[in-house]
Design an enzyme around this catalytic site. Structure first.
Site, PDB file in Angstrom:
ATOM      1  N   HIS A   1      87.037  20.893  39.906  1.00 38.57           N
ATOM      2  CA  HIS A   1      86.462  20.378  38.660  1.00 38.57           C
ATOM      3  C   HIS A   1      85.105  21.017  38.394  1.00 38.57           C
ATOM      4  CE1 HIS A   1      88.899  16.378  39.263  1.00 38.57           C
ATOM      5  NE2 HIS A   1      89.663  17.461  39.202  1.00 38.57           N
TER       6      HIS A   1
ATOM      7  N   TYR B   1      84.039  23.199  35.108  1.00 39.13           N
ATOM      8  CA  TYR B   1      82.898  22.930  34.233  1.00 39.13           C
ATOM      9  C   TYR B   1      81.901  24.083  34.247  1.00 39.13           C
ATOM     10  CZ  TYR B   1      84.931  18.271  34.356  1.00 39.13           C
ATOM     11  OH  TYR B   1      85.790  17.207  34.261  1.00 39.13           O
TER      12      TYR B   1
END
Length: 352
Positions: free
Chosen positions: A122, A126
């Site tokens: 994740h 990002y």
């Protein structure tokens, strides 16, 4: 406190009473056989089947979409990716410093190890978003330093750090008070951070997607959404297990503390909503986000066996889809059902 009617049961292997241990007993259990908590092992195996990589997410069309956005919408996207850039790192730190240390089950630690990998994916996603969406180096630097220079994100970070700090110096959960503090940390990260802060952020993404914008962001978010839902379910199953083993920890005082925690989390997320929405955008404003967050908070309380306190309904029709896999043909060019041979679904009706 009432026992949640919908909480999944956890069946542990039978162990002689003289050798039985509780999940939060101090120590570092290493033996997987006989398996005391097979549900945690099953969750680990299901998580492995859900592997995805950032390279699978195509952000090329997003660049063209960004040029179409209004100044207010571009501000929202900048704030959103700035929060994403730091949020999962905070969760990962708590996994390493708190959860792995105190959940005394090798099956659960297998799952936590897998969750740590997913949090790293994740963070990479990002990072890629920031590099793609914010080509200006100064803007990117400001986004990466969001917890210092963006007040609405700093407030959410302070909320997280306060609960991390509350258990930082505990090396062994020897007393009931220490176990309660650990439970509050676990509930905070499951119900408030992964279960509220991130679900609020997902709503902004799906609002853009409902208008046919930012397909790449929505695709990656679908997969993050599924991971986060599994993380939250695992944490709640840990709470269920502790409730069964040590019911005395779940008293009226814990209920008051958890309810106050959820109220505070909603207010912190509303500050973020005001920052993102300003005076309001078509179909998205602070008041509608308040209703959505209150609805989600009530669901988290209900899952924990506590009384809902807000009574709000979900105002966002784009968040009423039945499950993540049904998003496949909803403004998507690529199937969001990335999992390999794993059964089950993530229900928006149950945990959105």
């Amino acid at each position: 406190m009432t026992t949640p009617a919908t909480a999944p049961s956890t069946t542990a292997a039978s162990t002689p009473a003289s050798t039985a241990r509780n999940l939060l007993d101090p120590g570092f259990e290493l033996t997987l056989r006989p398996m005391r908590y097979p549900e945690f092992y099953d969750r680990y195996r299901d998580a492995i089947k859900n592997t995805w990589t950032v390279e699978e997410v195509d952000l090329h069309s997003d660049v063209a979409d960004l040029a179409k956005l209004s100044p207010g919408e571009r501000h929202m996207i900048g704030r959103l990716v700035a929060f994403f850039a730091t949020g999962d790192s905070i969760v990962a730190n708590n996994l390493v410093l708190t959860l792995y240390k105190h959940i005394n089950s090798p099956e659960a630690r297998l799952y936590l190890s897998r969750q740590l990998f997913e949090e790293a994916v994740h963070v990479q996603f990002y990072l890629t978003l920031l590099d793609t969406y914010l080509p200006d180096p100064d803007e990117r630097a400001a986004a990466f330093a969001a917890v210092e220079n963006i007040p609405s994100i700093r407030e959410k970070a302070r909320f997280c750090f306060r609960w991390m700090d509350s258990v930082e110096k505990i090396t062994r959960l020897e007393t009931a008070a220490e176990r309660r503090r650990f439970l509050l940390n676990l509930i905070c990260f499951a119900a408030c951070i992964e279960g509220l802060f991130f679900y609020g952020a997902f709503a902004y993404v799906y609002w853009f997607r409902s208008r046919g914008l930012l397909h790449g962001l929505a695709t990656g978010t679908n997969w993050v959404f599924r991971d986060e839902s599994m993380h939250m379910d695992f944490a709640f199953s840990v709470v269920d297990t502790v409730r069964r083993e040590e019911p005395g920890l779940f008293d009226d005082e814990l209920e008051r503390e958890v309810t106050a925690m959820l109220r505070e989390a909603v207010e912190a997320e509303l500050q973020f909503a005001h920052d993102l929405c300003g005076e309001g955008l078509p179909g998205m404003n602070t008041e509608s986000m308040r209703a959505y967050l209150e609805c989600v908070a009530d669901q988290r309380l209900a899952r924990l066996g506590l009384k809902p306190v807000f009574g709000s309904e979900n105002p966002f029709s784009f968040m009423e889809l039945q499950n993540v896999q049904e998003l496949t043909n909803f403004f998507e060019r690529r199937a969001s059902a990335y999992q390999v041979a794993v059964e089950g679904s993530v229900s928006f009706d149950d945990d959105f």
